[in-house]
Design an enzyme around this catalytic site. Structure first.
Site, PDB file in Angstrom:
ATOM      1  N   HIS A 229       0.645  -1.191  -0.038  1.00 12.86           N
ATOM      2  CA  HIS A 229       0.016  -0.079  -0.111  1.00 12.86           C
ATOM      3  C   HIS A 229       0.992   1.223  -0.078  1.00 12.86           C
ATOM      4  O   HIS A 229       0.632   2.084  -0.816  1.00 12.86           O
ATOM      5  CB  HIS A 229      -0.859  -0.220   1.280  1.00 12.86           C
TER       6      HIS A 229
ATOM      7  N   ASP B   5     -17.883  -2.072 -12.183  1.00 13.52           N
ATOM      8  CA  ASP B   5     -16.704  -2.807 -12.747  1.00 13.52           C
ATOM      9  C   ASP B   5     -15.851  -1.608 -13.035  1.00 13.52           C
ATOM     10  O   ASP B   5     -16.393  -0.627 -13.699  1.00 13.52           O
ATOM     11  CB  ASP B   5     -17.395  -3.385 -13.880  1.00 13.52           C
TER      12      ASP B   5
ATOM     13  N   ASP C 228      -5.773  -1.413  -7.775  1.00 12.84           N
ATOM     14  CA  ASP C 228      -5.393  -2.149  -6.971  1.00 12.84           C
ATOM     15  C   ASP C 228      -6.336  -3.532  -7.078  1.00 12.84           C
ATOM     16  O   ASP C 228      -7.273  -3.506  -6.518  1.00 12.84           O
ATOM     17  CB  ASP C 228      -5.786  -1.467  -5.729  1.00 12.84           C
TER      18      ASP C 228
END
Ligand code: SAM
Length: 285
Positions: free
Chosen positions: A62, A138, A156
């Site tokens: 992260h 999506d 991510d």
């Protein structure tokens, strides 16, 4: 009694993680979510048999996908995260006080609900931050239809299997380019090149067609087994990848963020590629 989970990501090699206690195991419309506790790693999130994040080593992944592009750019105000339903990326990006908004587009609302309940150590209070905007969609549809512009886009995603597959396509990457503000940057999770070389090769081939500057940088995340992980980098500003060390140091000092992996020296070193990775992403002459 302990149970062992075999990761099912690669064909020829697998890692096994001990589950001292299984806290959650459920099939959603999109994927199977499993959460368990491991003595070394703390809580471990697996989706469809693949490790997504662990309390023990999430900081590496992260920090490197947020602080590195934010400090390279120097004036990020609007961030888009595609995927990232565990909230770890969101939490890290929001540490930058000058960031005005972070939009997180996640396909599976159950990952978010579940993470709020079980992964507080990873997402903190990020979902309640007034700068956070959550979109359930999506990611490909979102970037193809949105009119918003962002200084930084972070993919991510899960690996290119199941719902994550679409986030490694030309349609997705070119739509991301349209969503970037001038001088903006796209960073992507691109797997472990030693085991997933074609994934990185395919992404870079597409990014090079669309952006003036495309490359990758590396970080070693212990539970993404098989060597360093690659993060794709794409921008039309060629200077961003070469932001001088003294500039990074000044920005890092004034950001006043506590990091355990990222620092300006690691930032610069992350773009140094070993031969086998440089070869993978070099286009034949
Ligand atoms: N750090 C992780 C890794 O590299 O293994 C990724 C973690 S994050 C939990 C990945 C998220 O991407 C999942 O919650 C999944 O639901 C989401 N996702 C997968 N495909 C997506 C798509 N097409 N659009 C939006 N989100 C998607």
């Amino acid at each position: 009694m302990s149970r062992w989970f075999d990761e099912t990501l690669h064909e020829d090699i697998a890692q096994r993680l001990k589950a001292d206690r299984v806290l959650y195991d459920s099939q959603t419309e999109h994927q199977r979510i499993v959460l368990f506790e491991n003595t070394l790693l703390g809580r471990v999130l697996m989706l469809d048999g693949v490790v997504q994040t662990t309390e023990g080593d999430e900081f590496i992944y992260h920090e490197m996908l947020t602080h590195l592009p934010i400090l390279a750019h120097g004036a990020v105000r609007r961030v888009l995260i595609i995927g990232g339903g565990d909230g770890g990326m969101l939490e890290e990006a929001l540490k930058h006080r000058e960031i005005e908004s972070v939009t997180l587009v996640e396909i599976d609302p159950q990952v978010i609900e579940f993470s709020k309940q079980y992964l507080g150590k990873i997402c903190g209070e990020a979902f309640d931050d007034p700068r956070t905007r959550i979109v359930i969609a999506d990611g490909v549809d979102y970037v193809a239809t949105s009119k918003d512009r962002f200084d930084l886009i972070i993919t991510d995603s899960t690996d290119p299997i199941g719902p994550g597959e679409a986030l490694f396509t030309e349609r997705y990457y070119t739509a991301c380019k349209d969503r970037l503000a001038p001088g903006g940057v796209l960073v992507t999770q691109n797997g472990v090149p030693f085991l997933q070389g074609e994934e990185l090769q395919g992404t870079l081939r597409i990014l090079r067609r669309s952006f003036t500057d495309a490359s990758c940088y590396l970080a070693t995340v212990p539970t993404y087994a098989g060597g360093p992980m690659a993060f794709g980098w794409a921008s039309d500003d060629t200077a961003l990848r070469r932001t001088p060390l003294d500039v990074l140091q000044k920005r890092y000092a004034s950001a006043r963020i506590a990091t355990r992996y990222y620092n300006p020296q690691v930032h610069q070193g992350a773009f140094a590629l070993p031969g086998y990775i440089a070869d993978l992403i070099t286009e034949p002459a």
